[in-house]
Structure formats: C-alpha cells, structure tokens
Design a protein around this motif. Structure first.
Motif, mmCIF file in Angstrom:
data_model
loop_
_atom_site.group_PDB
_atom_site.id
_atom_site.type_symbol
_atom_site.label_atom_id
_atom_site.label_comp_id
_atom_site.label_asym_id
_atom_site.label_seq_id
_atom_site.Cartn_x
_atom_site.Cartn_y
_atom_site.Cartn_z
ATOM 1 N N GLY A 53 47.249 -50.908 110.523
ATOM 2 C CA GLY A 53 47.132 -50.206 109.243
ATOM 3 C C GLY A 53 48.419 -50.276 108.436
ATOM 4 O O GLY A 53 48.389 -50.468 107.212
ATOM 5 N N LEU A 54 49.554 -50.133 109.102
ATOM 6 C CA LEU A 54 50.842 -50.256 108.415
ATOM 7 C C LEU A 54 51.019 -51.657 107.827
ATOM 8 O O LEU A 54 51.486 -51.822 106.700
ATOM 9 C CB LEU A 54 51.994 -49.953 109.377
ATOM 10 N N ALA A 55 50.649 -52.670 108.597
ATOM 11 C CA ALA A 55 50.776 -54.050 108.124
ATOM 12 C C ALA A 55 49.878 -54.297 106.918
ATOM 13 O O ALA A 55 50.302 -54.904 105.927
ATOM 14 C CB ALA A 55 50.456 -55.023 109.246
ATOM 15 N N VAL A 56 48.639 -53.816 106.983
ATOM 16 C CA VAL A 56 47.709 -54.009 105.863
ATOM 17 C C VAL A 56 48.218 -53.294 104.618
ATOM 18 O O VAL A 56 48.190 -53.856 103.508
ATOM 19 C CB VAL A 56 46.291 -53.518 106.253
ATOM 20 N N MET A 57 48.700 -52.062 104.771
ATOM 21 C CA MET A 57 49.250 -51.335 103.623
ATOM 22 C C MET A 57 50.454 -52.057 103.029
ATOM 23 O O MET A 57 50.589 -52.152 101.807
ATOM 24 C CB MET A 57 49.652 -49.913 104.037
ATOM 25 N N HIS A 58 51.320 -52.572 103.878
ATOM 26 C CA HIS A 58 52.508 -53.271 103.396
ATOM 27 C C HIS A 58 52.122 -54.520 102.601
ATOM 28 O O HIS A 58 52.611 -54.739 101.491
ATOM 29 C CB HIS A 58 53.415 -53.643 104.573
ATOM 30 N N ASN B 212 49.301 -55.207 101.198
ATOM 31 C CA ASN B 212 48.594 -54.801 99.994
ATOM 32 C C ASN B 212 49.580 -54.394 98.901
ATOM 33 O O ASN B 212 49.424 -54.786 97.744
ATOM 34 C CB ASN B 212 47.630 -53.659 100.315
ATOM 35 N N ASN B 213 50.588 -53.614 99.249
ATOM 36 C CA ASN B 213 51.594 -53.200 98.268
ATOM 37 C C ASN B 213 52.364 -54.396 97.729
ATOM 38 O O ASN B 213 52.603 -54.504 96.526
ATOM 39 C CB ASN B 213 52.563 -52.193 98.878
ATOM 40 N N VAL B 214 52.768 -55.296 98.607
ATOM 41 C CA VAL B 214 53.511 -56.482 98.164
ATOM 42 C C VAL B 214 52.636 -57.337 97.247
ATOM 43 O O VAL B 214 53.091 -57.820 96.212
ATOM 44 C CB VAL B 214 54.024 -57.294 99.376
ATOM 45 N N PHE B 215 51.368 -57.513 97.613
ATOM 46 C CA PHE B 215 50.457 -58.289 96.779
ATOM 47 C C PHE B 215 50.299 -57.649 95.404
ATOM 48 O O PHE B 215 50.363 -58.337 94.379
ATOM 49 C CB PHE B 215 49.091 -58.422 97.464
ATOM 50 N N CYS B 216 50.085 -56.340 95.362
ATOM 51 C CA CYS B 216 49.902 -55.649 94.078
ATOM 52 C C CYS B 216 51.149 -55.741 93.213
ATOM 53 O O CYS B 216 51.060 -56.005 92.008
ATOM 54 C CB CYS B 216 49.527 -54.186 94.305
ATOM 55 N N LEU B 217 52.304 -55.531 93.800
ATOM 56 C CA LEU B 217 53.539 -55.605 93.021
ATOM 57 C C LEU B 217 53.818 -57.033 92.560
ATOM 58 O O LEU B 217 54.276 -57.249 91.438
ATOM 59 C CB LEU B 217 54.713 -55.059 93.839
ATOM 60 N N THR B 218 53.536 -58.010 93.395
ATOM 61 C CA THR B 218 53.725 -59.405 93.001
ATOM 62 C C THR B 218 52.769 -59.768 91.869
ATOM 63 O O THR B 218 53.162 -60.433 90.904
ATOM 64 C CB THR B 218 53.505 -60.334 94.203
ATOM 65 N N TYR B 219 51.529 -59.326 91.963
ATOM 66 C CA TYR B 219 50.554 -59.566 90.909
ATOM 67 C C TYR B 219 51.014 -58.921 89.607
ATOM 68 O O TYR B 219 50.925 -59.513 88.535
ATOM 69 C CB TYR B 219 49.183 -59.024 91.319
#
Length: 117
Positions: free
Chosen positions: A94-99, A101-108
């Motif tokens: 869950g921590l890995a998925v959240m991380h 996801n956050n990196v993807f959203c911020l990069t987008y």
C-alpha cells in the motif's frame, strides 16, 4: 500461549518503524521535488510538505491499528508468521502504491504545467 498478543507485540513496533522511517524519507527527499513544482517558494513547500507528512502518518498508522481488529485467531507459530507477513506485506505494498501514485500525479501536473506555458 496467546499467539495473537505475541503477534501484536511484534507487529506494532515493526510497522511503526517502517512507516515513520519511510515517511521521514518522503518528507526529506520530497522537498526538492516540491520546490521544483512550486517554483522555489520555500514557505509554501515547507507547509505543504508538513501537511503531507501529517496526512501520511495519520492514514498509515490508523490503517495499521485498524487492521489488527480484522486478524483471525492465531493458534500456532506458523499461523503467526503467516499473519505477520501478510499484514506487513499489505501495508508495504500500500505504501508503494501510494508513493507511485503521488509521483505519477505530480509528474503529470508538472508536464501539463510546462506544456501550457
């Protein structure tokens, strides 16, 4: 012997250590990424980073504590090891998925911001 209580005694310190250590790494290393995202506004980045850290701790530590309520009754040492590895693994995934996801959203967000300029 009550294997559930022994499991909790092992589980809680391990999961707290993992979450606090990972949260601190995200806090410390994410500041550079946020500074780039918010054009070097240090005060805004510090406040956002603090809010993200608090939210991270509340969400993850709360989930870790609540997940204890849903453990099955443990009657043997192999079951205890299985339950510990399962619950620790779920939280780490869950921590890995959240991380990511956050990196993807911020990069987008960064890419869309630079394309609009």
């Amino acid at each position: 012997m009550n294997y559930n209580i022994l499991s909790y005694i092992i589980y809680v310190p391990i999961i707290f250590y993992i979450m606090i250590y990972v949260g601190w790494l995200f806090y410390k290393n994410g500041e550079i990424f946020l500074l780039n995202l918010f054009q070097g506004d240090k005060l805004l980045v510090k406040n956002i980073n603090n809010i993200l850290l608090i939210g991270y701790y509340l969400l993850n530590l709360g989930y870790a504590i609540i997940s204890i309520a849903y453990w099955e009754k443990i009657t043997s040492l192999p079951e205890m090891l299985n339950a510990l590895s399962y619950h620790l693994g779920i939280i780490i995934i869950g921590l890995a998925v959240m991380h990511y996801n956050n990196v993807f959203c911020l990069t987008y967000y960064l890419k869309s911001k630079f394309l609009n300029q």
